[in-house]
Structure formats: structure tokens, C-alpha cells
Design an enzyme around this catalytic site. Structure first.
Site, PDB file in Angstrom:
ATOM      1  N   LYS A  49       0.817  -1.197   0.000  1.00  0.00           N
ATOM      2  CA  LYS A  49       0.000   0.000   0.000  1.00  0.00           C
ATOM      3  C   LYS A  49       0.858   1.258   0.000  1.00  0.00           C
ATOM      4  O   LYS A  49       0.365   2.361  -0.190  1.00  0.00           O
ATOM      5  CB  LYS A  49      -0.882   0.018   1.270  1.00  0.00           C
ATOM      6  CG  LYS A  49      -1.761  -1.195   1.415  1.00  0.00           C
ATOM      7  CD  LYS A  49      -2.409  -1.159   2.824  1.00  0.00           C
ATOM      8  CE  LYS A  49      -2.981  -2.500   3.180  1.00  0.00           C
ATOM      9  NZ  LYS A  49      -3.354  -2.581   4.606  1.00  0.00           N
ATOM     10  N   GLY A  50       2.145   1.085   0.246  1.00  0.00           N
ATOM     11  CA  GLY A  50       3.030   2.222   0.507  1.00  0.00           C
ATOM     12  C   GLY A  50       3.079   3.294  -0.569  1.00  0.00           C
ATOM     13  O   GLY A  50       3.280   4.471  -0.276  1.00  0.00           O
ATOM     14  N   GLU A 105       7.368   2.979  -6.503  1.00  0.00           N
ATOM     15  CA  GLU A 105       7.631   2.393  -5.185  1.00  0.00           C
ATOM     16  C   GLU A 105       7.865   3.496  -4.150  1.00  0.00           C
ATOM     17  O   GLU A 105       8.294   4.597  -4.483  1.00  0.00           O
ATOM     18  CB  GLU A 105       8.833   1.440  -5.335  1.00  0.00           C
ATOM     19  CG  GLU A 105       9.368   0.775  -4.094  1.00  0.00           C
ATOM     20  CD  GLU A 105       8.401  -0.097  -3.314  1.00  0.00           C
ATOM     21  OE1 GLU A 105       7.273   0.358  -3.062  1.00  0.00           O
ATOM     22  OE2 GLU A 105       8.808  -1.196  -2.906  1.00  0.00           O
ATOM     23  N   ASP A 106       7.568   3.196  -2.908  1.00  0.00           N
ATOM     24  CA  ASP A 106       7.728   4.187  -1.838  1.00  0.00           C
ATOM     25  C   ASP A 106       9.185   4.327  -1.393  1.00  0.00           C
ATOM     26  O   ASP A 106       9.778   5.394  -1.494  1.00  0.00           O
ATOM     27  CB  ASP A 106       6.803   3.879  -0.648  1.00  0.00           C
ATOM     28  CG  ASP A 106       6.939   2.453  -0.115  1.00  0.00           C
ATOM     29  OD1 ASP A 106       7.736   1.667  -0.673  1.00  0.00           O
ATOM     30  OD2 ASP A 106       6.241   2.120   0.851  1.00  0.00           O
ATOM     31  N   ASP A 109      15.246   0.227   0.321  1.00  0.00           N
ATOM     32  CA  ASP A 109      16.170   0.053   1.438  1.00  0.00           C
ATOM     33  C   ASP A 109      17.252  -0.937   0.975  1.00  0.00           C
ATOM     34  O   ASP A 109      18.231  -0.527   0.351  1.00  0.00           O
ATOM     35  CB  ASP A 109      15.377  -0.436   2.661  1.00  0.00           C
ATOM     36  CG  ASP A 109      16.234  -0.541   3.908  1.00  0.00           C
ATOM     37  OD1 ASP A 109      17.434  -0.226   3.848  1.00  0.00           O
ATOM     38  OD2 ASP A 109      15.701  -0.929   4.959  1.00  0.00           O
ATOM     39  N   LYS A 137      17.073   4.972   0.562  1.00  0.00           N
ATOM     40  CA  LYS A 137      17.897   5.110   1.771  1.00  0.00           C
ATOM     41  C   LYS A 137      19.368   4.984   1.446  1.00  0.00           C
ATOM     42  O   LYS A 137      19.763   4.194   0.587  1.00  0.00           O
ATOM     43  CB  LYS A 137      17.501   4.037   2.791  1.00  0.00           C
ATOM     44  CG  LYS A 137      16.165   4.291   3.413  1.00  0.00           C
ATOM     45  CD  LYS A 137      15.947   3.429   4.626  1.00  0.00           C
ATOM     46  CE  LYS A 137      14.555   3.650   5.161  1.00  0.00           C
ATOM     47  NZ  LYS A 137      14.260   2.763   6.294  1.00  0.00           N
ATOM     48  N   PHE A 158      14.053   5.084  10.039  1.00  0.00           N
ATOM     49  CA  PHE A 158      12.729   4.551   9.750  1.00  0.00           C
ATOM     50  C   PHE A 158      11.741   5.688   9.560  1.00  0.00           C
ATOM     51  O   PHE A 158      11.506   6.487  10.456  1.00  0.00           O
ATOM     52  CB  PHE A 158      12.253   3.604  10.852  1.00  0.00           C
ATOM     53  CG  PHE A 158      11.155   2.710  10.380  1.00  0.00           C
ATOM     54  CD1 PHE A 158      11.444   1.571   9.633  1.00  0.00           C
ATOM     55  CD2 PHE A 158       9.828   3.021  10.620  1.00  0.00           C
ATOM     56  CE1 PHE A 158      10.423   0.762   9.148  1.00  0.00           C
ATOM     57  CE2 PHE A 158       8.803   2.211  10.138  1.00  0.00           C
ATOM     58  CZ  PHE A 158       9.106   1.077   9.409  1.00  0.00           C
ATOM     59  N   VAL A 159      11.169   5.773   8.377  1.00  0.00           N
ATOM     60  CA  VAL A 159      10.266   6.882   8.057  1.00  0.00           C
ATOM     61  C   VAL A 159       8.826   6.412   7.916  1.00  0.00           C
ATOM     62  O   VAL A 159       8.568   5.243   7.609  1.00  0.00           O
ATOM     63  CB  VAL A 159      10.698   7.602   6.752  1.00  0.00           C
ATOM     64  CG1 VAL A 159      12.032   8.296   6.922  1.00  0.00           C
ATOM     65  CG2 VAL A 159      10.745   6.632   5.577  1.00  0.00           C
ATOM     66  N   ARG A 171       0.035   6.106   7.600  1.00  0.00           N
ATOM     67  CA  ARG A 171      -0.064   6.249   6.140  1.00  0.00           C
ATOM     68  C   ARG A 171      -0.816   7.516   5.756  1.00  0.00           C
ATOM     69  O   ARG A 171      -0.625   8.065   4.676  1.00  0.00           O
ATOM     70  CB  ARG A 171      -0.817   5.058   5.531  1.00  0.00           C
ATOM     71  CG  ARG A 171      -0.086   3.741   5.602  1.00  0.00           C
ATOM     72  CD  ARG A 171      -0.742   2.750   4.635  1.00  0.00           C
ATOM     73  NE  ARG A 171      -0.466   1.370   4.964  1.00  0.00           N
ATOM     74  CZ  ARG A 171       0.598   0.690   4.541  1.00  0.00           C
ATOM     75  NH1 ARG A 171       1.489   1.278   3.785  1.00  0.00           N
ATOM     76  NH2 ARG A 171       0.764  -0.573   4.866  1.00  0.00           N
TER      77      ARG A 171
HETATM   78  P1  IMP Z   1      13.850  -3.364   0.730  1.00  0.00           P
HETATM   79  O1  IMP Z   1      13.373  -4.652   0.143  1.00  0.00           O
HETATM   80  O2  IMP Z   1      14.809  -3.591   1.866  1.00  0.00           O
HETATM   81  O3  IMP Z   1      14.409  -2.428  -0.291  1.00  0.00           O
HETATM   82  O4  IMP Z   1      12.622  -2.693   1.446  1.00  0.00           O
HETATM   83  C1  IMP Z   1      11.677  -1.989   0.737  1.00  0.00           C
HETATM   84  C2  IMP Z   1      10.321  -2.069   1.375  1.00  0.00           C
HETATM   85  O5  IMP Z   1      10.385  -2.022   2.799  1.00  0.00           O
HETATM   86  C3  IMP Z   1       9.537  -0.861   0.941  1.00  0.00           C
HETATM   87  O6  IMP Z   1       8.659  -1.234  -0.089  1.00  0.00           O
HETATM   88  C4  IMP Z   1       8.803  -0.420   2.166  1.00  0.00           C
HETATM   89  O7  IMP Z   1       7.497  -0.914   2.122  1.00  0.00           O
HETATM   90  C5  IMP Z   1       9.542  -1.032   3.310  1.00  0.00           C
HETATM   91  N1  IMP Z   1      10.358  -0.021   4.004  1.00  0.00           N
HETATM   92  C6  IMP Z   1      11.674   0.215   3.865  1.00  0.00           C
HETATM   93  N2  IMP Z   1      12.087   1.215   4.644  1.00  0.00           N
HETATM   94  C7  IMP Z   1      10.987   1.645   5.299  1.00  0.00           C
HETATM   95  C8  IMP Z   1      10.751   2.708   6.271  1.00  0.00           C
HETATM   96  O8  IMP Z   1      11.641   3.464   6.688  1.00  0.00           O
HETATM   97  N3  IMP Z   1       9.467   2.839   6.693  1.00  0.00           N
HETATM   98  C9  IMP Z   1       8.454   2.042   6.269  1.00  0.00           C
HETATM   99  N4  IMP Z   1       8.626   1.059   5.373  1.00  0.00           N
HETATM  100  C10 IMP Z   1       9.879   0.859   4.895  1.00  0.00           C
HETATM  101 MG    MG Z   2       6.624  -1.095  -0.094  1.00  0.00          MG
END
Ligand code: IMP
Ligand code: MG
Length: 189
Positions: A49-50, A105-106, A109, A137, A158-159, A171
Site C-alpha cells: 500500500k506504501g 515504489e515508496d 532500502d 535510503k 525509519f520513516v 499512512r
Molecule cells: P527493501 O526490500 O529492503 O528495499 O525494502 C523496501 C520495502 O520495505 C519498501 O517497499 C517499504 O514498504 C519497506 N520499508 C523500507 N524502509 C521503510 C521505512 O523506513 N518505513 C516504512 N517502510 C519501509
Molecule cells: Mg513497499
């Protein structure tokens, strides 16, 4: 609302709006020739949903037509250590073959979620497949994902807000903030 739980505002509504205008201008320019209308229209694939606020605002800022599609993913892990285990909760129904596709994408990370999604969509033979992420990030990426469009490079905190949650909360905030506890969340997200 939520005030006591937010450490500080990282990005204001105005900053987000300005950045989206910039991204939309660039995207409209890049895709104008390739994507006309109807069957050629750019396909925005939002990751629920992000990305819902970001996609809604981005689509309205584009000056080219776009088709809106969504899929639901669920990734598990903490903010610091992403397990990379991605679960597909709801897939896309639309045929992506020969379409120009932009994943919206939101947050990026570790990059593992996006790496998984790119593989998942590439097999559908889109004409092109690009990524537009609102936040990236500054961290060590576990998967090196090609992201052509990025809104903001942010610190490794963490945001929440503007679609982005912690345990399904925050949200609904119109801005992006750093969570007060900044604790490593260990609940599924
Ligand atoms: P990744 O697979 O580690 O790149 O993580 C990406 C997913 O983790 C994103 O689609 C977000 O939904 C979630 N995510 C990563 N960092 C944050 C944060 O700081 N707050 C909330 N959700 C996050
Ligand atoms: Mg996401």
C-alpha cells in the site's frame, strides 16, 4: 495527530509536491514519444500500500496519459535487516507485453523487494521496465537495482507518512517524518 510519536518532519508536503512536479516533468518528457494513448499508454504499477499517495499524485502531475495498475507485496524483516522474502499478495491482471511499464515504489532500502519485483515483471516481456522511487535510503544495498527515477536520497532512518506505514499506522499523514522511537521494527511490514 501522532505528534508525540514523530521525531521530526523529514519532508514537508511542499517539498514532496515540488519533487513530484520535477519527476513528472522528466517522466513526461522521457515517455512522450514512446507512449501515446490507449494501448500505448504508460503503465504505472504501484506497489500497495506504501506507494498509493505517491502514485496518485504522480499520475495527476504527468502531462501524458497513464494507466494505473497495482499489485500487493508483503515483505518481512526489520528496517536494518531485510529478509528479502517477498510475498505476492495480489498480482496484476493486466497484460504487460509490449507495454512501457514504470514501477512506482515508496522506499528502497536493501533493494531486495525491487529486485524481486523486476524479475517478476520482466518475464511478461514489457517494451520497457523502469523504476520510480520516492525515497532511497543511504545504506548498503543487498541487491543492485537499476532505478532511473528517484525523489529523495534519505538517511538510513525509519520513516512514516504519505502512504508509508509502521504497523499500518501513519499512512494518512500528508508529510514524511522520522518515527520517534526509531527502533528497529520487528513486526511484519
Ligand atoms: P527493501 O526490500 O529492503 O528495499 O525494502 C523496501 C520495502 O520495505 C519498501 O517497499 C517499504 O514498504 C519497506 N520499508 C523500507 N524502509 C521503510 C521505512 O523506513 N518505513 C516504512 N517502510 C519501509
Ligand atoms: Mg513497499
Amino acid at each position: 495527530m501522532y505528534d508525540a510519536e514523530l521525531a521530526r518532519v523529514l519532508l514537508t508536503e511542499q517539498q514532496i509536491r515540488n519533487k513530484i512536479d520535477e519527476l513528472a516533468e522528466q517522466l513526461s518528457r522521457d515517455f512522450r514519444e514512446r507512449c501515446r494513448d490507449g494501448a500505448d499508454a504508460l503503465v504505472l504499477v504501484g506497489v500497495l500500500k506504501g506507494s498509493v499517495m505517491f502514485l496518485a499524485d504522480l499520475a495527476r502531475a504527468l502531462s501524458i496519459p497513464a494507466q494505473l495498475e497495482f499489485l500487493t507485496l508483503s515483505s518481512y524483516g526489520s528496517a536494518a535487516v531485510s529478509s528479502g522474502k517477498v510475498r505476492l499478495v495480489n498480482d496484476l491482471e493486466t497484460d504487460l507485453s509490449s507495454r512501457h511499464v514504470l514501477i512506482v515504489e515508496d522506499v528502497i532500502d536493501s533493494g531486495l523487494t525491487l529486485a524481486w519485483l523486476l524479475q517478476h515483471l520482466e518475464v511478461r516481456k514489457p517494451a520497457s521496465l523502469e523504476v520510480c522511487a520516492l525515497l532511497r535510503k543511504q545504506t548498503t544495498r543487498k541487491a543492485d537495482v537499476p532505478v532511473r527515477y528517484v525523489g529523495f536520497d534519505i538517511p538510513n532512518e525509519f520513516v512514516v507518512g504519505y502512504g508509508i506505514d509502521f504497523a499500518e499506522r501513519y499512512r494518512d499523514l500528508p508529510f514524511i517524518a522520522i518515527l520517534e522511537t526509531a527502533a528497529e521494527p520487528c513486526t511484519p511490514r
